[in-house]
Design a protein around this motif. Structure first.
Motif, mmCIF file in Angstrom:
data_model
loop_
_atom_site.group_PDB
_atom_site.id
_atom_site.type_symbol
_atom_site.label_atom_id
_atom_site.label_comp_id
_atom_site.label_asym_id
_atom_site.label_seq_id
_atom_site.Cartn_x
_atom_site.Cartn_y
_atom_site.Cartn_z
ATOM 1 N N LYS A 44 15.706 -36.170 14.015
ATOM 2 C CA LYS A 44 15.431 -34.728 13.963
ATOM 3 C C LYS A 44 13.947 -34.458 14.185
ATOM 4 N N ASN A 45 13.121 -35.271 13.578
ATOM 5 C CA ASN A 45 11.679 -35.109 13.726
ATOM 6 C C ASN A 45 11.263 -35.354 15.179
ATOM 7 N N VAL A 47 13.055 -35.174 18.025
ATOM 8 C CA VAL A 47 13.511 -34.161 18.990
ATOM 9 C C VAL A 47 12.868 -32.798 18.744
ATOM 10 N N SER A 48 12.270 -32.600 17.585
ATOM 11 C CA SER A 48 11.585 -31.318 17.327
ATOM 12 C C SER A 48 10.178 -31.294 17.909
ATOM 13 N N LEU A 49 9.669 -32.457 18.297
ATOM 14 C CA LEU A 49 8.296 -32.555 18.799
ATOM 15 C C LEU A 49 8.250 -32.431 20.321
ATOM 16 N N THR A 50 7.110 -31.987 20.816
ATOM 17 C CA THR A 50 6.873 -31.961 22.256
ATOM 18 C C THR A 50 6.147 -33.241 22.622
#
Length: 124
Positions: A44-45, A47-50
């Motif tokens: 989750k962490n 895929v939440s980042l660019t």
């Protein structure tokens, strides 16, 4: 007495129902696996980042190029060109961190490093 299940029409109906059940079950199973993967805090962490593909390329060259080639076109390991067409983001993350596919070692990048690596792989 004639057995109802041996009639050709009944057998065809059962085969059609079995095929339909599989066509419904397979996507549900895939969706279920993705839901479990998406609930993992690390994933989750990530895929939440660019991600930054330039940083990702540097990470790749340090950790992956020895087997996958400097341009990810394969060497000892397979080519990773167009890998997002063959594996989902979740699949790629799992492949990198699990170590389940010898001889590929288990690699534990930080979430940002993994996001950068994904960004690079998606740019190939």
């Amino acid at each position: 007495m004639d057995n109802q299940l041996t009639k050709p029409e009944t057998l065809i109906q059962w085969i059609v129902l079995a095929i339909l059940a599989l066509l419904i079950a397979i996507p549900l199973a895939i969706f279920g696996v993705q839901m479990v993967q998406a609930s993992d805090p690390y994933v989750k962490n990530v895929v939440s980042l660019t991600g930054n593909p330039v940083q990702g390329k540097a990470i790749f060259q340090i950790n992956c190029a020895g087997c996958h080639g400097l341009e990810a076109d394969g060497l000892v390991g397979p080519s990773l060109q167009a890998i997002p067409k063959r594996k989902s983001r979740y699949g790629l993350i799992h492949q990198v961190i699990s170590g389940e596919t010898p001889p590929m070692p288990k690699f534990q990048p930080s979430p940002q490093e993994m996001a950068d690596l994904l960004s690079y792989l998606e740019s190939l």
